[in-house]
Design an enzyme around this catalytic site. Sequence first.
Site: not given
Length: 223
Positions: A46, A54, A97
């Site tokens: 990320r 999104e 992540r």
Amino acid sequence: MSKLLVFKFRFILFFIALPFSAQADITGKSRVVDGDTIHIGTSKIRLHGIDAPEKKQRCKLNGKPWHCGQQSTFALAQFIGKAWVRCNEKDRDRYKRVVAVCYLGNKDINAWMVRNGWAVDYPQYSKGAYKAEQLHAKQGKLGLWQGEFIAPWDWRRGKRLTGTKKPARTTCTIKGNISRSGRIYHVPGGQYYSRTKILSSKGEMWFCSEAEARAAGWRRSKR
């Protein structure tokens, strides 16, 4: 102490002495997932300090909805291409992540996305690190700043612009295809319309009007 043991001891000390950032670098060719997420090998990364729309998010351009989330993803994929990426780990998020600042050569990818308007500074985490890049994009009306948009963190909470609800698929019949010739859209009745397949994983998409396709950067097929 034998020479072998001395060598091993020095070898261990060398790695202990390395700064954290040097040990945390992840390098390789990446796969773009969306405007602020990439994968390098098995590492899910990320991009630190920024937030991109999104994939399913729609913004407004000239009063009409457009697929700003998909366009952000495509912009990042185009910028990186097949080049080698280096990511410096900063943290881990709740999804496990890697949170990192990534580089293309000496270019800060995170900063590039904000400077070109395809992501925004995420002050909750960046502490304003990309404030200058965001001002540049806003003043130049680049990317998302061409029109109206909801901050990605608000969109995830359910906030929407009026008039951006996704129409039923049956009304969206224009195919936005990506090939070596660029981004081309095909309308019903065109020579290649029936054989054109749309793969969202490649950033391809459906459009509900030619105006929407052109606004997103596609051009009409000549056949």
